[in-house]
Scaffold this active site. Structure first.
Site, PDB file in Angstrom:
ATOM      1  N   ARG A 193       1.159  -1.100   0.514  1.00 37.81           N
ATOM      2  CA  ARG A 193       0.311   0.258  -0.093  1.00 37.81           C
ATOM      3  C   ARG A 193       0.983   0.980   0.056  1.00 37.81           C
ATOM      4  NH1 ARG A 193      -4.050   0.690   4.493  1.00 37.81           N
ATOM      5  NH2 ARG A 193      -2.848   0.471   5.578  1.00 37.81           N
ATOM      6  N   ARG A 201       2.880   4.007   5.113  1.00 36.66           N
ATOM      7  CA  ARG A 201       2.504   4.563   6.754  1.00 36.66           C
ATOM      8  C   ARG A 201       3.389   4.448   7.667  1.00 36.66           C
ATOM      9  NH1 ARG A 201      -3.792   3.230   6.906  1.00 36.66           N
ATOM     10  NH2 ARG A 201      -3.776   1.961   9.118  1.00 36.66           N
TER      11      ARG A 201
HETATM   12  P1  AP5 Z   1      -7.639  -0.489   2.796  1.00 33.28           P
HETATM   13  O1  AP5 Z   1      -8.312  -0.169   1.864  1.00 33.28           O
HETATM   14  O2  AP5 Z   1      -5.813   0.808   2.931  1.00 33.28           O
HETATM   15  O3  AP5 Z   1      -7.660  -1.415   3.796  1.00 33.28           O
HETATM   16  P2  AP5 Z   1      -8.297  -0.808   5.270  1.00 33.28           P
HETATM   17  O4  AP5 Z   1      -9.237  -2.060   5.427  1.00 33.28           O
HETATM   18  O5  AP5 Z   1      -8.629   0.651   5.771  1.00 33.28           O
HETATM   19  O6  AP5 Z   1      -6.965  -0.980   5.991  1.00 33.28           O
HETATM   20  P3  AP5 Z   1      -5.860  -0.324   7.604  1.00 33.28           P
HETATM   21  O7  AP5 Z   1      -5.268   0.282   7.672  1.00 33.28           O
HETATM   22  O8  AP5 Z   1      -6.120   0.823   6.692  1.00 33.28           O
HETATM   23  O9  AP5 Z   1      -6.688  -0.270   8.137  1.00 33.28           O
HETATM   24  P4  AP5 Z   1      -6.460   0.001  10.037  1.00 33.28           P
HETATM   25  O10 AP5 Z   1      -7.712  -1.203  10.127  1.00 33.28           O
HETATM   26  O11 AP5 Z   1      -5.553  -1.027  10.026  1.00 33.28           O
HETATM   27  O12 AP5 Z   1      -5.904   1.014   9.808  1.00 33.28           O
HETATM   28  P5  AP5 Z   1      -6.501   1.758  10.318  1.00 33.28           P
HETATM   29  O13 AP5 Z   1      -6.254   3.987  10.202  1.00 33.28           O
HETATM   30  O14 AP5 Z   1      -7.681   2.177  10.899  1.00 33.28           O
HETATM   31  O15 AP5 Z   1      -6.411  -1.593   1.882  1.00 33.28           O
HETATM   32  C1  AP5 Z   1      -5.156  -1.713   1.899  1.00 33.28           C
HETATM   33  C2  AP5 Z   1      -4.492  -2.433   0.999  1.00 33.28           C
HETATM   34  O16 AP5 Z   1      -5.056  -3.071   0.133  1.00 33.28           O
HETATM   35  C3  AP5 Z   1      -4.579  -1.137   0.173  1.00 33.28           C
HETATM   36  O17 AP5 Z   1      -2.949  -0.894  -0.669  1.00 33.28           O
HETATM   37  C4  AP5 Z   1      -5.504  -1.555  -1.278  1.00 33.28           C
HETATM   38  O18 AP5 Z   1      -5.489  -0.750  -2.629  1.00 33.28           O
HETATM   39  C5  AP5 Z   1      -5.071  -2.659  -1.167  1.00 33.28           C
HETATM   40  N1  AP5 Z   1      -6.750  -3.545  -1.583  1.00 33.28           N
HETATM   41  C6  AP5 Z   1      -7.455  -2.841  -1.522  1.00 33.28           C
HETATM   42  N2  AP5 Z   1      -8.804  -4.029  -1.276  1.00 33.28           N
HETATM   43  C7  AP5 Z   1      -8.747  -5.051  -1.471  1.00 33.28           C
HETATM   44  C8  AP5 Z   1      -8.801  -5.948  -3.148  1.00 33.28           C
HETATM   45  N3  AP5 Z   1      -9.865  -6.423  -3.372  1.00 33.28           N
HETATM   46  N4  AP5 Z   1      -7.638  -6.776  -3.576  1.00 33.28           N
HETATM   47  C9  AP5 Z   1      -6.652  -5.929  -4.376  1.00 33.28           C
HETATM   48  N5  AP5 Z   1      -6.016  -5.013  -2.783  1.00 33.28           N
HETATM   49  C10 AP5 Z   1      -7.228  -4.515  -3.061  1.00 33.28           C
HETATM   50  O19 AP5 Z   1      -6.105   2.452  12.606  1.00 33.28           O
HETATM   51  C11 AP5 Z   1      -4.352   2.972  12.293  1.00 33.28           C
HETATM   52  C12 AP5 Z   1      -4.676   2.795  13.669  1.00 33.28           C
HETATM   53  O20 AP5 Z   1      -5.206   3.821  14.529  1.00 33.28           O
HETATM   54  C13 AP5 Z   1      -4.714   1.210  14.667  1.00 33.28           C
HETATM   55  O21 AP5 Z   1      -4.374   0.291  14.174  1.00 33.28           O
HETATM   56  C14 AP5 Z   1      -4.639   2.273  15.756  1.00 33.28           C
HETATM   57  O22 AP5 Z   1      -3.722   2.025  16.508  1.00 33.28           O
HETATM   58  C15 AP5 Z   1      -5.519   3.802  15.567  1.00 33.28           C
HETATM   59  N6  AP5 Z   1      -7.122   3.579  16.078  1.00 33.28           N
HETATM   60  C16 AP5 Z   1      -7.581   3.164  14.255  1.00 33.28           C
HETATM   61  N7  AP5 Z   1      -8.981   3.546  14.988  1.00 33.28           N
HETATM   62  C17 AP5 Z   1      -9.070   3.100  16.503  1.00 33.28           C
HETATM   63  C18 AP5 Z   1      -9.943   2.524  17.467  1.00 33.28           C
HETATM   64  N8  AP5 Z   1     -11.515   2.260  17.108  1.00 33.28           N
HETATM   65  N9  AP5 Z   1      -9.608   2.263  18.351  1.00 33.28           N
HETATM   66  C19 AP5 Z   1      -8.736   2.294  18.644  1.00 33.28           C
HETATM   67  N10 AP5 Z   1      -7.409   2.591  18.259  1.00 33.28           N
HETATM   68  C20 AP5 Z   1      -7.822   2.833  16.155  1.00 33.28           C
HETATM   69 MG    MG Z   2      -7.823   2.449   6.381  1.00 36.45          MG
END
Ligand code: AP5
Ligand code: MG
Ligand code: ZN
Length: 219
Positions: free
Chosen positions: A131, A164
């Protein structure tokens, strides 16, 4: 229409949320994006979140809930929210899910669907390692599955595409373990409430989008 989009790190929540924003004109609320913005702007949320996020741990519940509540207070009555919203990455613990119920009552809205992107672990690692995210507008790409037209440059705004801070091999493994321990129990929680809808996330992006459209078109 208000939706929760659940799934492990890299499942495609952000990618699919963008499609739902386009089709249904919903507002995406990504707690991950809110935290990353807070880190960039060095707000009180940013200073604390930075530490947890960089290691792949969840930000503590109290703090996360407070941020979401504040965000909703400030934004829920704006034009952008008139057709509803997609929660991307919230709730992530049972405590957060219970609190969300209180927040729904407080703001007088309901969740219409909880969509869970179901996907095996080895696929997640491939997706996260490839990504690239635009540092200006936040749009995400994949070097193999969804490459930009020009390498390293955002198609939409011309911004630079970067990895990231939580995409190191160690942080990715911690994020997946954290998901298994703290977030996966939400699947049972929403299943028992009769609200869970599973979607196979291990398909092409368009196929996943189509499956979600088919579900939401019936709501
Ligand atoms: P993408 O769409 O970016 O996936 P995603 O599910 O959004 O993944 P994230 O890494 O954003 O999820 P996350 O939950 O770890 O992070 P978040 O930012 O929420 O797709 C991923 C990749 O695959 C991309 O390159 C895309 O192009 C590709 N792709 C997508 N679909 C595809 C397909 N069908 N086929 C092929 N390729 C594909 O959270 C980050 C951090 O914030 C957490 O670790 C935590 O520390 C904190 N945080 C966030 N929310 C909370 C909460 N509610 N409580 C506590 N801490 C929190
Ligand atoms: Mg995401
Ligand atoms: Zn961009």
């Amino acid at each position: 229409m208000n939706i929760i989009l659940m799934g492990p790190p890299g499942a495609g929540k952000g990618t699919q949320a963008a499609k739902l924003v386009e089709k249904y004109n919903l507002k995406q609320i990504s707690t991950g994006d809110l935290f990353r913005k807070a880190i960039k702007e060095e707000t009180k949320y940013g200073v604390i979140a930075k530490y947890f996020i960089s290691f792949g741990y969840l930000v503590p519940d109290d703090f996360t809930i407070q941020m979401v509540e504040e965000y909703l207070h400030e934004n829920i009555h704006t034009e952008e929210f008139k057709n509803g919203f997609i929660l991307d990455g919230f709730p992530r613990t049972i405590v957060q899910a219970k609190k969300l119920q209180d927040i729904c009552d407080m703001f007088d809205f309901k969740i219409d669907a909880v969509i869970n992107l179901d996907i095996p672990e080895d696929v997640l690692i491939k997706r996260l390692s490839g990504r690239r995210t635009c540092e200006d507008c936040g749009k995400s790409y994949h070097i193999v599955y969804n490459p930009p037209k020009v390498e390293g440059v955002c198609d939409v705004c011309g911004g630079q595409l970067l990895q990231r801070a939580d995409e190191s091999e160690e942080a990715v493994q911690v994020r997946i373990d954290t998901y298994n321990k703290q977030t996966k129990p939400l699947i049972d929680y929403y299943q028992m409430k009769g609200e869970l809808i599973n979607v196979n996330g291990d398909q092409t992006m368009d196929q996943v989008t189509q499956d979600i459209y088919d579900i939401l078109d019936k709501i």
